[in-house]
Design an enzyme around this catalytic site. Structure first.
Site, PDB file in Angstrom:
ATOM      1  N   ARG A 229       0.784  -1.238  -0.120  1.00  0.00           N
ATOM      2  CA  ARG A 229      -0.065   0.061   0.335  1.00  0.00           C
ATOM      3  C   ARG A 229       0.684   1.141  -0.108  1.00  0.00           C
ATOM      4  NH1 ARG A 229      -3.787  -2.181  -1.813  1.00  0.00           N
ATOM      5  NH2 ARG A 229      -5.470  -3.139  -1.233  1.00  0.00           N
ATOM      6  N   GLU A 258      -4.800   7.622  -5.572  1.00  0.00           N
ATOM      7  CA  GLU A 258      -4.838   6.756  -7.246  1.00  0.00           C
ATOM      8  C   GLU A 258      -5.846   7.214  -7.654  1.00  0.00           C
ATOM      9  OE1 GLU A 258      -4.047   3.008  -7.003  1.00  0.00           O
ATOM     10  OE2 GLU A 258      -1.732   3.123  -5.669  1.00  0.00           O
ATOM     11  N   HIS A 277      -1.077   0.515 -10.524  1.00  0.00           N
ATOM     12  CA  HIS A 277      -1.284  -0.853  -9.402  1.00  0.00           C
ATOM     13  C   HIS A 277      -1.507  -2.018 -10.356  1.00  0.00           C
ATOM     14  CE1 HIS A 277      -3.662  -0.807  -5.391  1.00  0.00           C
ATOM     15  NE2 HIS A 277      -3.598  -2.068  -5.975  1.00  0.00           N
TER      16      HIS A 277
HETATM   17  C1  GLV Z   1      -5.330  -4.303  -4.588  1.00  0.00           C
HETATM   18  O1  GLV Z   1      -4.695  -3.598  -4.539  1.00  0.00           O
HETATM   19  C2  GLV Z   1      -5.764  -5.669  -3.934  1.00  0.00           C
HETATM   20  O2  GLV Z   1      -5.964  -5.551  -2.882  1.00  0.00           O
HETATM   21  O3  GLV Z   1      -6.107  -6.710  -4.406  1.00  0.00           O
END
Ligand code: GLV
Length: 314
Positions: A229, A258, A277
């Site tokens: 994170r 984000e 991401h």
């Molecule tokens: C993405 O960040 C997830 O937690 O699956």
């Protein structure tokens, strides 16, 4: 089968895939943007919700809600959500994220070690760069913070590449496969590390853990890869460490906010690699078997799998 509501930016894909896999399932989906206008009568007696994020106030439409199945692995946004009553069950997804993220971590590490960028520059200049040897990763040390299913799979892949892997968890414990340490011991391992991977849940302990104090133990040959994170890294401290050679390269897939703002100094930094991401995408193909199993368990009155401990935060 319980009725299942889907609030997701790719709701059509999820509804189609789940309906095909389980035709008896009564399921309807909405984009988070439209969720506030969703059919209140249908939602009023629906007990199960599949989602990543839903709009403020939406849960008022689901007074019978008992179970939220997250579409991802990380649940920090749900655990802390003020509108989710404590008795509502939250489950996280497995989704073979470990495999995806192992590929991401190894891909970025190997790009460095095989010197792909320099090879490509040399090729474009038709230059035979015979001295451009790959880096030998054998015996180099990789520190993986967060050592659940995902971290272990990343650790195994790195071990296959020849690295010596250390896992870091809330408190060190004996493990048959890898040395495991408490997160508090990270600093003492950093001076000899080649790679630091973050794949831990966001909790009070991991928030801001990569800061100036920790990075002071780093060095120019250290690469950080963050697939956990964004809030686990203090960005001004990270930039300072890159500029003062306490860190060689930061590969960042996750950010505090984000999409990453266009004005972020991270974009243009020569020692930063940014990806959107995408290290652990949630795909119906990978997730449907577990989702169906959880729906069946729920229908039979059993607790669904991968239940989140809200007190612990993951
Ligand atoms: C993405 O960040 C997830 O937690 O699956």
């Amino acid at each position: 089968m319980p009725k299942l509501a889907v609030i997701h930016h790719r709701h059509e894909d999820w509804v189609a895939a789940l309906s095909e896999a389980e035709p008896r399932l009564e399921i309807r989906g909405w984009h988070p943007r439209d969720a506030i206008e969703a059919d209140s009568a249908w939602l009023a007696d629906t007990e199960a919700l599949f989602t990543w994020r839903f709009p403020e106030g939406f849960l008022k439409k689901m007074p019978r809600l008992r179970w939220i199945q997250n579409s991802g692995a990380g649940v920090d946004h749900l655990v802390q959500h003020p509108e989710i009553a404590p008795e509502i069950l939250i489950t996280r997804a497995d989704g073979q994220f470990g495999l995806w993220m192992a590929r991401y971590v190894c891909g970025h590490l190997l790009a460095e070690a095989q010197r792909l960028e320099e090879c490509s520059i040399a090729q474009r200049q038709a230059r035979w760069e015979g001295k451009l040897l790959p880096e030998d990763l054998t015996g180099q040390s990789a520190l993986v913070v967060g050592f659940g299913r995902i971290g272990r799979q990343i650790g195994r892949a790195l071990r296959e590449l020849g690295l010596e892997v250390h896992g870091f968890v809330r408190s060190g414990r004996a493990d048959e496969e890898f040395p495991l340490h408490g997160i508090a011991e990270l600093a003492q391992h950093l001076p000899k590390a080649r790679l630091l991977v973050l794949c831990a849940p966001l909790t009070d302990e991991t928030r801001g853990m990569v800061d100036a104090r920790l990075l002071a133990h780093g060095h120019a040959g250290l690469t950080l890869i963050n697939v956990g994170r964004g809030d686990q890294v203090v960005v001004p401290d990270l930039l300072e460490a890159l500029d003062s050679n306490h860190l060689g390269h930061a590969v960042l897939d996750v950010f505090s906010s984000e999409p990453l703002a266009e004005t972020s100094p991270l974009w243009a930094h020569p020692k930063v690699t940014i990806t959107p991401h995408h290290s652990g995408p949630s795909t119906p193909k990978a997730m449907i078997p577990d989702l169906l199993e959880n729906l069946r368990r729920y229908a039979e009155g059993l607790l669904p799998r991968d239940l989140v401990d809200r007190g612990r935060g993951y």
